[in-house]
Design an enzyme around this catalytic site. Structure first.
Site, PDB file in Angstrom:
ATOM      1  N   ASP A  80      -3.313  -2.584  -5.042  1.00 41.10           N
ATOM      2  CA  ASP A  80      -2.285  -3.610  -4.779  1.00 41.10           C
ATOM      3  C   ASP A  80      -1.403  -3.842  -6.014  1.00 41.10           C
ATOM      4  O   ASP A  80      -0.183  -3.968  -5.904  1.00 41.10           O
ATOM      5  CB  ASP A  80      -2.948  -4.944  -4.413  1.00 41.10           C
ATOM      6  CG  ASP A  80      -3.385  -5.010  -2.959  1.00 41.10           C
ATOM      7  OD1 ASP A  80      -2.932  -4.180  -2.146  1.00 41.10           O
ATOM      8  OD2 ASP A  80      -4.179  -5.918  -2.642  1.00 41.10           O
TER       9      ASP A  80
ATOM     10  N   HIS B  92      -0.954 -10.915  -5.376  1.00 41.16           N
ATOM     11  CA  HIS B  92       0.431 -10.449  -5.254  1.00 41.16           C
ATOM     12  C   HIS B  92       1.432 -11.333  -6.001  1.00 41.16           C
ATOM     13  O   HIS B  92       2.337 -10.829  -6.654  1.00 41.16           O
ATOM     14  CB  HIS B  92       0.823 -10.362  -3.775  1.00 41.16           C
ATOM     15  CG  HIS B  92       0.013  -9.349  -3.031  1.00 41.16           C
ATOM     16  ND1 HIS B  92       0.008  -8.012  -3.363  1.00 41.16           N
ATOM     17  CD2 HIS B  92      -0.828  -9.472  -1.976  1.00 41.16           C
ATOM     18  CE1 HIS B  92      -0.793  -7.361  -2.539  1.00 41.16           C
ATOM     19  NE2 HIS B  92      -1.318  -8.224  -1.692  1.00 41.16           N
TER      20      HIS B  92
ATOM     21  N   HIS C  21       0.837  -1.207   0.000  1.00 41.47           N
ATOM     22  CA  HIS C  21       0.000   0.000   0.000  1.00 41.47           C
ATOM     23  C   HIS C  21       0.874   1.260   0.000  1.00 41.47           C
ATOM     24  O   HIS C  21       0.584   2.225  -0.712  1.00 41.47           O
ATOM     25  CB  HIS C  21      -0.950   0.004   1.194  1.00 41.47           C
ATOM     26  CG  HIS C  21      -1.854  -1.194   1.221  1.00 41.47           C
ATOM     27  ND1 HIS C  21      -2.556  -1.581   2.334  1.00 41.47           N
ATOM     28  CD2 HIS C  21      -2.143  -2.121   0.257  1.00 41.47           C
ATOM     29  CE1 HIS C  21      -3.249  -2.677   2.058  1.00 41.47           C
ATOM     30  NE2 HIS C  21      -3.003  -3.027   0.807  1.00 41.47           N
TER      31      HIS C  21
HETATM   32 ZN   LIG Z   1      -3.874  -4.601  -0.293  1.00 37.96          ZN
END
Ligand SMILES: [Zn+2]
Length: 303
Positions: free
Chosen positions: A236, A259, A76
């Protein structure tokens, strides 16, 4: 983003890490040209440059580490720095994880604005795609397509009807990021909380720093956007693409990614030198340099 930028002064905050539960102090401070984003574990005396090669452990967050020292949940903060064009900054951090604060990137955007942004007297090349790069995992994928701007097309699909299918197409600019993406908070499913805690994760998570949903309801109050979930995925993604270190000119298409795939896309790009080039967009005078500032004083002496 033609010039390298840092903060005009240091700013700090503190808070709990969403996974570790540790209370951590964090301080962003100006850094010289060519530094990049460097995390400094002040408790261990180890500096960790935020680069794709140092990324590891993508379970619910992105972690970087060198020599046994790690910083978790960097995405973030990285997202806010990247979207606002901060190229050089030291991030002093007193523990293992960036504070989650309200679960979004908005507190980091506000910190950067409070610090002020300073352009530095050195230009910065951008990465321009020459062909499409793709990574996939089953029906999940991330594609980087050649483009003159940095834009994202993200789709998510969740079984829980309260989230369902969401899609956002977004051209990234600092101003639009600050209002449309940065405020979107991280989210989790009530059904996952126990499994997360059993793995030692989510220990700092609460209804005040995470949007918690069950099948049909949002349990943590009003959403900030009707499609806050996909907006957070874009947040993200931008934070993980920041591990590229250079501004990216590409149209990024992501489908049900996370991710691990975001970072895999950066690594795949770096592994294909024929797929991209570095270029310097336009050479203009940076605002912080005043080449004639000495002249009036010299004239005064002469006069
Ligand atoms: Zn996040």
């Amino acid at each position: 983003m033609a010039w390298q930028r840092t903060l005009a002064r240091a700013v700090e905050t503190e808070g709990v890490g969403i996974h570790s539960g540790a209370n951590v102090k964090i301080r962003l401070r100006p850094a010289p040209v060519g530094t990049g984003v460097v995390f400094v574990r002040t408790d261990l005396g180890v500096a960790i440059p935020a680069r794709a090669e140092h990324a590891r452990d993508f379970s619910f967050a992105t972690t970087i580490g060198v020599r046994g020292a790690e910083v978790g949940t960097i995405e973030h903060l990285m997202s806010a720095l990247y979207a606002l064009g901060i190229t050089n900054v030291f991030v002093d951090i007193s523990g293992p994880e960036v504070p989650v604060l309200d679960g979004s990137a908005l507190p980091f955007v506000q910190m950067i604005k409070r610090a002020g942004v300073m352009e530095q007297s050195s230009s910065f090349p951008e990465v321009r795609l020459l062909k499409t790069v793709r990574v996939e995992d089953g029906d999940r994928f991330v594609e980087l397509h050649p483009s003159e701007t940095f834009s994202v097309d993200y789709r998510v699909r969740y079984k829980a009807p309260v989230v369902g299918d969401q899609r956002l197409t977004f051209t990234v600019s600092p101003e639009r990021y600050a209002t449309a993406i940065a405020p979107a908070r991280t989210f989790g499913f009530l059904s996952d909380v126990k499994a997360l805690r059993d793995r030692g994760l989510g220990r700092g998570g609460s209804l005040s720093n995470c949007v918690i949903v069950d099948e049909h309801r949002v349990l943590s109050g009003r959403l900030r956007f009707r499609d806050e979930f996909v907006r957070h995925k874009v947040l993200d993604l931008i934070g993980d693409l920041a591990l590229l270190e250079y501004p990216l000119r590409a149209h990024v298409v992501a489908h049900k990614a996370g991710h691990a795939l975001h970072v895999a896309a950066v690594r795949e790009l770096l592994s294909q030198p024929e797929a991209w080039e570095l270029f310097e967009p336009e050479r203009v005078t940076p605002l912080s340099v005043h080449p004639f500032a000495m002249e009036p004083a010299a004239q005064a002496v002469a006069g």
